[in-house]
Design a protein around this motif. Structure first.
Motif, PDB file in Angstrom:
ATOM      1  N   GLU A 165      14.605-105.526  17.816  1.00  0.00           N
ATOM      2  CA  GLU A 165      15.868-105.150  17.121  1.00  0.00           C
ATOM      3  C   GLU A 165      15.847-105.265  15.592  1.00  0.00           C
ATOM      4  OE1 GLU A 165      18.369-108.376  18.635  1.00  0.00           O
ATOM      5  OE2 GLU A 165      18.830-107.053  20.627  1.00  0.00           O
ATOM      6  N   LEU A 168      14.292-101.976  14.513  1.00  0.00           N
ATOM      7  CA  LEU A 168      15.204-100.877  14.565  1.00  0.00           C
ATOM      8  C   LEU A 168      16.417-100.988  13.311  1.00  0.00           C
ATOM      9  CD1 LEU A 168      15.549-100.634  18.407  1.00  0.00           C
ATOM     10  CD2 LEU A 168      14.712 -98.840  16.947  1.00  0.00           C
ATOM     11  N   PRO A 172      15.847 -97.164  12.226  1.00  0.00           N
ATOM     12  CA  PRO A 172      16.647 -96.958  13.820  1.00  0.00           C
ATOM     13  C   PRO A 172      16.216 -95.722  14.575  1.00  0.00           C
ATOM     14  CG  PRO A 172      17.924 -96.447  11.963  1.00  0.00           C
ATOM     15  CD  PRO A 172      16.693 -96.919  11.339  1.00  0.00           C
ATOM     16  N   GLU A 173      15.638 -94.808  13.920  1.00  0.00           N
ATOM     17  CA  GLU A 173      15.548 -93.592  14.768  1.00  0.00           C
ATOM     18  C   GLU A 173      14.030 -93.261  15.307  1.00  0.00           C
ATOM     19  OE1 GLU A 173      18.073 -91.279  15.392  1.00  0.00           O
ATOM     20  OE2 GLU A 173      19.473 -92.676  14.553  1.00  0.00           O
ATOM     21  N   ASN A 178      12.510 -97.556  19.636  1.00  0.00           N
ATOM     22  CA  ASN A 178      13.568 -97.289  20.710  1.00  0.00           C
ATOM     23  C   ASN A 178      13.084 -97.341  22.128  1.00  0.00           C
ATOM     24  OD1 ASN A 178      16.409 -96.516  19.621  1.00  0.00           O
ATOM     25  ND2 ASN A 178      15.167 -95.657  18.383  1.00  0.00           N
ATOM     26  N   SER A 179      11.848 -97.052  22.318  1.00  0.00           N
ATOM     27  CA  SER A 179      11.401 -97.097  23.889  1.00  0.00           C
ATOM     28  C   SER A 179      11.188 -98.569  23.953  1.00  0.00           C
ATOM     29  CB  SER A 179      10.057 -96.301  23.986  1.00  0.00           C
ATOM     30  OG  SER A 179      10.264 -94.907  23.983  1.00  0.00           O
ATOM     31  N   HIS A 181      12.282-101.252  22.712  1.00  0.00           N
ATOM     32  CA  HIS A 181      13.591-102.063  22.672  1.00  0.00           C
ATOM     33  C   HIS A 181      14.124-101.940  24.182  1.00  0.00           C
ATOM     34  CE1 HIS A 181      17.902-102.988  21.348  1.00  0.00           C
ATOM     35  NE2 HIS A 181      17.374-104.141  21.753  1.00  0.00           N
ATOM     36  N   ALA A 182      14.405-100.496  24.625  1.00  0.00           N
ATOM     37  CA  ALA A 182      14.949-100.316  25.915  1.00  0.00           C
ATOM     38  C   ALA A 182      14.168-101.136  26.949  1.00  0.00           C
ATOM     39  CB  ALA A 182      14.880 -98.895  26.002  1.00  0.00           C
ATOM     40  N   LEU A 205      20.542 -97.855  26.223  1.00  0.00           N
ATOM     41  CA  LEU A 205      19.176 -97.891  25.507  1.00  0.00           C
ATOM     42  C   LEU A 205      18.211 -97.027  26.062  1.00  0.00           C
ATOM     43  CD1 LEU A 205      19.063-101.769  24.827  1.00  0.00           C
ATOM     44  CD2 LEU A 205      20.064-100.128  23.422  1.00  0.00           C
ATOM     45  N   ARG A 208      19.132 -93.535  25.282  1.00  0.00           N
ATOM     46  CA  ARG A 208      18.879 -92.975  23.997  1.00  0.00           C
ATOM     47  C   ARG A 208      17.245 -92.885  23.741  1.00  0.00           C
ATOM     48  NH1 ARG A 208      20.217 -93.275  18.363  1.00  0.00           N
ATOM     49  NH2 ARG A 208      18.812 -94.318  17.258  1.00  0.00           N
ATOM     50  N   ALA A 209      16.427 -93.740  24.380  1.00  0.00           N
ATOM     51  CA  ALA A 209      15.024 -93.517  24.044  1.00  0.00           C
ATOM     52  C   ALA A 209      14.481 -92.139  24.594  1.00  0.00           C
ATOM     53  CB  ALA A 209      14.290 -94.831  24.942  1.00  0.00           C
TER      54      ALA A 209
END
Length: 446
Positions: A165, A168, A172-173, A178-179, A181-182, A205, A208-209
């Motif tokens: 977190e 990100l 953020p992109e 993102n992977s 975090h998910a 999440l 998004r990933a």
């Protein structure tokens, strides 16, 4: 080196961002097992991530007291950074590695070299003091920290979520962040023992990933698993098919596909898939554990309609669980399942030994203690070995104040037992006392 200079160096080392300052404890994990998993990742995961794995291996070697080998792993990390075609400034990815170098030299009593590498890390930090360069540096550090926590055990998953977190917020992109975090949120959900756990925070999440990195087949299959839980079977099937087409030989993809088969009650296909994964990663305790869970499901299914088939399923489950706990001595779920399957194989003494051993393990959670006591209470009740001992273990479950499915089940089982006692003998004070105890516990839960 004088005590004053050594203390000054230690002050510098403790301010570095690296594995040695991230509060990772060797007693929490079976170090050999983590090392085995990281070595598998070096074979099957992308080259761009390998410097992180070498960093982690160096720390694991330190935990084992082998600082010469730790140094070799850090040298591999440095070579990997140098060789990889990374668009960002490679100094960013050296920050954690330099910190690890400094600590390993310190533990080898090579204080001059330790100080040199500490200064190298601090120099990079000073070079990246201002945004946007600072954001790039910190997001990389937080990301590496997050992946490291994910490589240990469940107690670190919340810290992994927090690290991703933070990363990100700065980038953020970033697809990889993102992977991560998910995956961290997904794993936390899988650890939940709550009796009313209906949250699926990982779903958006994971979606998004997948959008940001459609080549990440692992998050695709994790999302497929979530879709199956939500009865979105068509979308889950599409993702599974895509993942298998893109990486048909990845053990990480195949093992999650096998879990999808389990959700669809295609147990024999799941077993075949897990066996393929085991051929690729033969020392994976978690794959042995998953295979054992499949055999336990078979034991209860109509397909095990005769005594021989049931016996074979029990033997296979025991074989894989004994392998799992041999490969990872701190693998609590495997110990719990082994105790349960020993009971099904009428190996009660072995079950009791595992039961007692597991209850005193340092890394067992309150919910796992509940599950273990509940299993033993059910065995005592169903085998009619000792009603009073069964009651004692049901109470052990209930008095652990975690509102889990195990506690809820223990309350219902104890209530049923109390009512049976009263029906058999209305004058027996034991049954009424148990009902009073249950009423009191339910009153505390309100």
């Amino acid at each position: 080196m004088s005590d004053i200079l050594e203390n000054s160096l230690m002050d510098h080392l403790q301010k570095l961002q690296c594995h040695f300052t991230w509060d990772l404890h060797g007693e929490d994990v079976d170090i050999d097992n983590v090392e085995e998993r990281v070595n598998d990742q070096l074979v099957y995961l992308p080259d761009a991530l390998k410097h992180r794995m070498y960093n982690l291996l160096a720390y694991l070697k330190h935990l084992k007291g082998d600082h010469e080998e730790a140094m070799i792993q850090l040298q591999k990390a440095e070579a990997q950074i140098q060789e990889s075609n990374i668009s960002e400034d490679t100094d960013v990815r050296r920050t954690v590695m330099y910190g690890n170098f400094a600590w390993v030299f310190y533990h080898q009593n090579q204080f001059t070299e330790s100080s040199t590498y500490a200064e190298k890390a601090e120099t990079i930090l000073k070079q990246y003091e201002s945004p946007p360069e600072k954001n790039t540096l910190l997001s990389d550090i937080y990301g590496e920290q997050g992946w490291t926590y994910l490589s240990f055990i469940g107690k670190y998953y919340q810290q992994a979520v927090e690290c991703f977190e933070k990363a990100l917020e700065l980038s953020p992109e970033d697809p990889e962040l993102n992977s991560g975090h998910a995956m961290a949120v997904y794993r936390l959900e899988m650890l939940s023992f709550s009796s009313n756990n209906t949250e699926n925070k990982s779903v958006p999440l994971l979606e998004r990933a997948v959008r940001l990195n459609p080549r990440d087949t692992v998050v695709k299959v994790l999302l497929a698993l979530k879709y199956l839980d939500m009865k979105n079977y068509d979308q889950g099937a599409i993702l599974i098919e895509q993942a298998l087409q893109e990486q048909p030989e990845s053990p990480y993809v195949l093992r999650y596909v096998a879990k999808c088969y389990i959700k669809n009650r295609r147990i024999n296909e799941a077993i075949a898939m897990f066996k393929k994964v085991l051929s690729l990663t033969p020392n994976s305790s978690s794959v042995h554990y998953e295979l054992a869970k499949c055999y336990k499901i078979l034991i209860k299914m109509p397909t095990c309609y005769n005594k021989q088939q049931k016996s074979e399923a029990i033997e296979n489950a025991i074989f894989h669980l004994e392998k799992a706990v041999a490969l990872n001595r701190l693998f609590v779920p495997a110990h719990i399942l082994l105790a349960q399957v020993y009971i099904k194989g009428n190996q009660h003494q072995k079950s009791k030994v595992v039961f007692d051993k597991t209850l005193i393990m340092n890394n067992i959670s309150p919910e796992q203690k509940q599950e273990l006591n509940l299993s033993w209470a059910q065995h005592l009740k169903n085998s009619r070995r000792s009603k009073s001992e069964a009651v004692r273990h049901y109470k052990e479950v209930i008095e652990i104040q975690s509102l889990s499915l195990f506690r809820e089940t223990a309350i219902k089982e104890l209530e049923s037992l109390a009512e049976t006692i009263i029906v058999q003998n209305p004058m027996d004070a034991t049954g009424h006392a148990l009902l009073g105890y249950i009423h009191q516990q339910r009153g505390q839960d309100i």
